[in-house]
Scaffold this motif. Structure first.
Motif, short mmCIF file in Angstrom:
data_model
loop_
_atom_site.label_atom_id
_atom_site.label_comp_id
_atom_site.label_asym_id
_atom_site.label_seq_id
_atom_site.Cartn_x
_atom_site.Cartn_y
_atom_site.Cartn_z
N ASP A 39 33.86 26.73 45.29
CA ASP A 39 34.57 27.97 44.95
C ASP A 39 34.88 28.00 43.46
O ASP A 39 34.55 27.08 42.70
CB ASP A 39 35.84 28.12 45.79
CG ASP A 39 36.86 27.01 45.55
OD1 ASP A 39 36.95 26.52 44.42
OD2 ASP A 39 37.58 26.66 46.51
N ALA A 40 35.54 29.07 43.00
CA ALA A 40 35.77 29.29 41.57
C ALA A 40 36.60 28.18 40.94
O ALA A 40 36.32 27.71 39.84
CB ALA A 40 36.45 30.64 41.36
N ALA A 41 37.66 27.74 41.65
CA ALA A 41 38.54 26.71 41.09
C ALA A 41 37.82 25.36 40.99
O ALA A 41 37.97 24.63 40.01
CB ALA A 41 39.79 26.57 41.95
N HIS A 428 49.11 40.07 40.15
CA HIS A 428 48.83 38.71 39.65
C HIS A 428 48.13 38.77 38.29
O HIS A 428 48.49 38.05 37.35
CB HIS A 428 47.99 37.97 40.67
CG HIS A 428 47.57 36.61 40.23
ND1 HIS A 428 46.26 36.30 39.91
CD2 HIS A 428 48.27 35.47 40.03
CE1 HIS A 428 46.18 35.04 39.54
NE2 HIS A 428 47.38 34.51 39.61
N LEU A 429 47.12 39.63 38.18
CA LEU A 429 46.37 39.76 36.94
C LEU A 429 47.26 40.26 35.80
O LEU A 429 47.19 39.77 34.67
CB LEU A 429 45.19 40.71 37.14
CG LEU A 429 44.27 40.91 35.94
CD1 LEU A 429 43.62 39.60 35.52
CD2 LEU A 429 43.20 41.96 36.26
N ALA A 484 58.00 30.44 32.30
CA ALA A 484 58.79 31.44 33.03
C ALA A 484 57.86 32.48 33.67
O ALA A 484 58.08 32.90 34.81
CB ALA A 484 59.77 32.11 32.07
N ALA A 485 56.83 32.90 32.93
CA ALA A 485 55.87 33.86 33.48
C ALA A 485 55.12 33.26 34.66
O ALA A 485 54.87 33.93 35.67
CB ALA A 485 54.89 34.30 32.39
N ALA A 486 54.76 31.97 34.55
CA ALA A 486 54.07 31.29 35.65
C ALA A 486 54.99 31.17 36.86
O ALA A 486 54.54 31.30 38.01
CB ALA A 486 53.61 29.90 35.20
N TRP A 573 45.26 26.66 36.51
CA TRP A 573 46.39 26.78 37.45
C TRP A 573 46.29 28.08 38.23
O TRP A 573 46.47 28.11 39.46
CB TRP A 573 47.69 26.71 36.66
CG TRP A 573 48.95 26.87 37.47
CD1 TRP A 573 49.62 25.90 38.16
CD2 TRP A 573 49.69 28.08 37.67
NE1 TRP A 573 50.73 26.43 38.77
CE2 TRP A 573 50.80 27.77 38.50
CE3 TRP A 573 49.53 29.39 37.24
CZ2 TRP A 573 51.74 28.72 38.88
CZ3 TRP A 573 50.46 30.35 37.63
CH2 TRP A 573 51.55 30.01 38.43
N SER A 574 45.98 29.17 37.53
CA SER A 574 45.86 30.47 38.18
C SER A 574 44.69 30.51 39.16
O SER A 574 44.81 31.00 40.29
CB SER A 574 45.70 31.56 37.11
OG SER A 574 45.45 32.82 37.69
N LYS A 575 43.54 29.99 38.72
CA LYS A 575 42.36 29.99 39.58
C LYS A 575 42.56 29.13 40.82
O LYS A 575 42.09 29.47 41.91
CB LYS A 575 41.14 29.51 38.80
CG LYS A 575 40.61 30.54 37.81
CD LYS A 575 39.39 30.03 37.06
CE LYS A 575 38.84 31.09 36.12
NZ LYS A 575 37.69 30.61 35.34
N SER A 576 43.26 28.01 40.65
CA SER A 576 43.53 27.15 41.80
C SER A 576 44.39 27.86 42.83
O SER A 576 44.24 27.66 44.04
CB SER A 576 44.24 25.87 41.34
OG SER A 576 43.41 25.13 40.47
#
Length: 655
Positions: A39-41, A428-429, A484-486, A573-576
Motif C-alpha cells: 500500500d501507499a504507506a 484531513h487534507l 498541535a495541527a497533527a 505519519w499522515s500516509k500511515s
C-alpha cells in the motif's frame, strides 16, 4: 601498497552490506507486490529506506593550520598505492582552498575549481554548485599518477592582488592585521587563486561512499560559514592535525575554538593527530627521552583542547607514506599510521553503523506492523466469510437467495458511505496542508526575515545575538504548531475511525502522536554551531554585509534540510494513518465480490459450499505462511554488520 587492510576492509564490509540490503529490499518489494501488500504507506517507507542506503555517504574532514602535514596525511591514508604524492604536500606547496574528494557516477573524473573572485558575490557554495559554467573544470586521468598529481597541484595555486581586493575578499583586515599577507614591492599581496575545489575520481573508498574534506588554514576558511558549520559540523569524523614539535599554537587553538569545538563530539571518530614525530627521531635525545617528550606533548595538548589524551594520536604521515610506497613494515609501524587508520575506520563505521541499525530497525518494525495489519484485515474477513458459509449448511435455495440479497444490501450501504469517507479525506487534507505550510520554504523565509535584516546591513551588528535567539525560539514554536495541527488530525481521525468501525466492522486505529524529536535536536545543534559567528571575536567580520549574507545563506541551507526532513516525517505519519483506511476499503470491496461469487456457486451446485469452505481454510493457511515469511524478511533485512571491537585499538604511550 594501498590503504591499510583494516581501513579498506571495513569500508568494504559496509559497502557490501549496503548493496546487499538494496538488492534484498528490491526482492522484498516484489514479494509484497506479488501478494498485494504494497500500500501507499508501505511503499513510502520502503522508498525512504532505499534512498537512505543508496545515498549514504561517510564524510571525513581533515582540519589544520598551514604546514601541519594534513595533505601528506591524506596522501598516506588514501593515495599511497600511486607510489607518489597526489595531493600537493611539498614545502611551499600545499592545499590553499577547501577541497572535497568524492565520486559521482554521473561525472567524468575531473577537478572543478571555483574562482576566488566569487567571494565578492553573496551566493552560497551550494548555489555556485548549481552554476557549473562558473567552475574551471580539468580532466583527471586516474590511471596516470603523474598527470593526476600535476592536475591536483592547481589547489595550491595563488595569485597576487591589490590590498583593496584582498580586503574585499576577506584576506585583509585593517583593524587586526596580525594575519594579513605580506605586501610586496608592487603593493600586491598573495591570496588563494581558488575558493573551493571538487575532485571527482573513482578511488576505491570514494566509490563506496567516502567523502574527504580537506580544509586549509583559518584565514582561508574563516570567511566561509557554509564550509565550517555545514561541511565540517556534519562530517562523521573530524581529524585535527597538530605538529608534534610545536603542540597547540595560538593559531591552532583559534581553529579549534572557532571551527571545531562547537561541533566536537566526544566519543565519536573525532581525532587529534600529533604529526611530524619523525622530526624528533634524529635529535640528540635518547629513545626514552623522545617518548617522554611525546607523552608530555599529548598531555599538554589534551589539557589545552579539553579532550581525552587517548584521542590524540602521534604519527609521522611522511614516514608512513614512504613506508607504504617502499613496503617497509618496520617503518610503517614506527610511523604510527596503522593505529590512526584503525581508529579512524572503526570510529567512523561504529558511528555510521549504529545510525543505520537504528534507522533500519525502526523502519522495518514499522513496515512489519503495517503489513501485518493488512494480513490481519484479510484474516478477519476470512473468519467472517467462514461463519457466514457455515450458517448456510442444510439451508434451502430460498435461504441462500435471501443471503445474496442481504449481501447486496450491505454492499449498497457501504457504497453510500463514499460521501462520508470523501468528507473525511477533505478535512484531513485541509488540516495536513496547514501543517505542511508551517514547514514550508515560505514559512522558514518569513521567520528568518528579522535575522536577515540584522545581519545584512553595514556596520556593527548591535543586538544581533538577541535577534538570533528569538529567531530560533520562533522556529521551535513552528514545531510546536505542527504537533498541535497533527494532534487535531489525530482527534478527527479517531472520531471518524470509531464511527466507521462501528458501522462497517473495520478495525481502524488512530495514528500515534507525531514525533519530531530530531527536529528540535537538530535546531539546537544548528543554533549552537552558528552562535560562534556572533561572538565578540567576529565583530569585524559581521560588520561586512557580504559575510552576513553568506552566513545567512549557509544557515538557511541547514534549516531548510531540517524542515524538509520534518515535512517528510509528517507526510509518512499522515500516509500511515490513511493507508489502513485505503487497505480496509479495498479489502471490503474484494470481500463483497468473493461473498457474492461464493453464494452464486453454492446456489448452482450442492458441492459449492464445501468447496468454498475448503478454499477459505486454504487461504487462512496461506496467511499463516505470509506472516512467517514476513518475519523472515524482517530478520534478514536487520542483519547490519557489526563494527570491529575497539578494545584492541588502544593508543600506546608514545611512538
Amino acid at each position: 601498497m594501498g590503504p591499510s587492510p583494516s581501513f579498506s576492509e571495513q569500508f568494504d564490509r559496509l559497502s557490501h552490506w549496503r548493496k546487499s540490503f538494496a538488492a534484498q529490499m528490491a526482492s522484498f518489494r516484489e514479494w509484497l507486490a506479488a501478494h498485494e501488500l504494497l500500500d501507499a504507506a508501505v511503499q513510502e517507507q520502503l522508498q525512504r529506506l532505499e534512498n537512505l542506503l543508496r545515498g549514504d555517504k561517510v564524510s571525513v574532514a581533515f582540519v589544520a593550520e598551514f604546514s601541519r602535514g594534513k595533505s601528506e596525511l591524506i596522501n598516506a591514508v588514501f593515495f599511497s598505492h600511486y607510489g607518489r604524492r597526489i595531493m600537493p604536500a611539498s614545502p611551499g606547496r600545499t592545499t590553499m582552498c577547501p577541497t572535497e574528494l568524492s565520486y559521482d557516477t554521473g561525472l567524468q573524473p575531473c577537478l572543478r575549481l571555483l574562482p576566488i573572485e566569487t567571494r565578492a558575490q553573496p551566493y552560497s557554495l551550494a548555489e555556485w554548485r548549481e552554476r557549473p559554467s562558473t567552475w574551471v573544470q580539468l580532466p583527471l586521468d586516474v590511471d596516470d599518477a603523474d598527470q593526476l598529481a600535476q592536475t591536483m597541484a592547481h589547489v595550491a595555486q595563488v595569485r597576487k592582488v591589490p590590498v583593496d581586493e584582498a580586503r574585499q575578499l576577506g584576506f585583509w583586515s585593517d583593524e587586526d592585521g596580525v594575519e594579513n599577507p605580506l605586501v610586496d614591492a608592487q603593493g600586491l599581496v598573495e591570496i588563494p587563486k581558488w575558493r573551493h575545489a571538487l575532485i571527482n575520481m573513482a578511488h576505491p573508498l570514494l566509490r563506496q561512499g567516502l567523502v574527504i574534506v580537506d580544509t586549509p588554514g583559518l584565514n582561508a576558511v574563516g570567511m566561509e560559514p557554509e564550509l565550517t558549520v555545514n561541511l565540517i559540523a556534519q562530517a562523521h569524523a573530524v581529524v585535527f592535525v597538530l605538529a608534534a614539535d610545536t603542540g597547540v599554537t595560538k593559531s591552532d587553538l583559534a581553529i579549534w575554538k572557532g571551527l571545531l569545538q562547537p561541533c566536537h563530539r566526544e566519543g565519536d571518530a573525532h581525532l587529534v593527530v600529533l604529526n611530524k614525530i619523525d622530526t624528533l627521531w634524529g635529535s640528540l635525545d635518547s629513545g626514552t627521552e623522545v617518548k617522554e617528550l611525546l607523552n608530555r606533548q599529548r598531555r599538554q595538548s589534551a589539557q589545552i583542547l579539553d579532550i581525552d589524551p587517548a584521542r590524540i594520536v602521534p604519527l609521522s604521515a611522511q614516514k608512513g607514506l614512504v613506508a607504504k610506497i617502499e613496503s617497509n613494515t618496520a617503518l610503517l609501524q614506527k610511523s604510527g599510521l596503522p593505529l590512526f587508520e584503525d581508529l579512524l575506520a572503526q570510529g567512523i563505521l561504529a558511528h555510521r553503523q549504529s545510525i543505520l541499525r537504528s534507522v533500519v530497525g525502526e523502519g522495518m518494525a514499522h513496515l512489519q506492523q503495517q503489513v501485518l495489519r493488512s494480513i490481519l484485515i484479510r484474516r478477519r474477513d476470512l473468519d467472517e466469510q467462514m461463519l457466514e458459509l457455515r450458517s448456510l449448511r442444510g439451508k434451502n435455495t430460498s435461504m441462500i437467495g435471501r443471503m445474496r440479497q442481504r449481501i447486496e444490501q450491505e454492499q449498497q450501504a457501504f457504497e453510500n458511505s463514499t460521501a462520508k469517507i470523501l468528507a473525511l479525506r477533505t478535512v484531513h487534507l485541509k488540516l495536513m496542508n496547514q501543517a505542511f505550510h508551517l514547514l514550508g520554504a515560505t514559512s522558514l523565509r518569513k521567520e528568518l526575515e528579522q535575522l536577515s535584516g540584522a545581519l545584512e546591513h553595514s556596520g556593527l551588528k548591535v543586538g544581533v545575538r538577541k535577534v538570533y535567539a528569538s529567531t530560533f525560539e520562533r522556529l521551535r514554536d513552528l514545531g510546536a504548531q505542527v504537533r498541535a495541527a497533527a494532534a487535531e488530525v489525530q482527534t478527527m481521525l479517531a472520531a471518524m475511525f470509531r464511527e466507521l468501525n462501528a458501522e462497517f466492522g473495520f478495525s481502524l486505529q488512530p495514528p500515534g502522536d507525531l514525533q519530531l524529536h530530531d527536529f528540535e535536536r537538530e535546531l539546537a545543534q544548528i543554533e549552537e554551531s552558528y552562535l560562534q559567528y556572533l561572538s565578540f571575536g567576529n565583530t569585524l567580520k559581521l560588520a561586512n554585509p557580504m559575510f552576513g549574507q553568506r552566513m545567512l545563506k549557509a544557515l538557511g541551507m541547514r534549516l531548510r534540510a531540517v524542515f524538509e526532513s520534518a515535512a517528510n516525517d509528517l507526510d509518512l505519519w499522515s500516509k500511515s494513518a490513511t493507508a489502513q483506511l485505503d487497505a480496509q476499503l479495498k479489502e471490503r470491496k474484494r470481500s463483497f465480490a468473493r461473498r457474492m461469487e461464493a453464494v452464486d456457486r453454492i446456489h448452482e451446485a450442492a458441492s459449492g459450499l464445501a468447496q468454498r469452505i475448503a478454499e477459505i481454510e486454504s487461504a487462512e493457511q496461506q496467511l499463516d505462511q505470509l506472516e512467517q515469511r514476513l518475519a523472515q524478511w524482517a530478520q534478514q533485512l536487520l542483519q547490519v554488520p557489526q563494527a570491529q571491537a575497539l578494545e584492541s585499538a588502544v593508543v600506546p604511550e608514545a611512538v
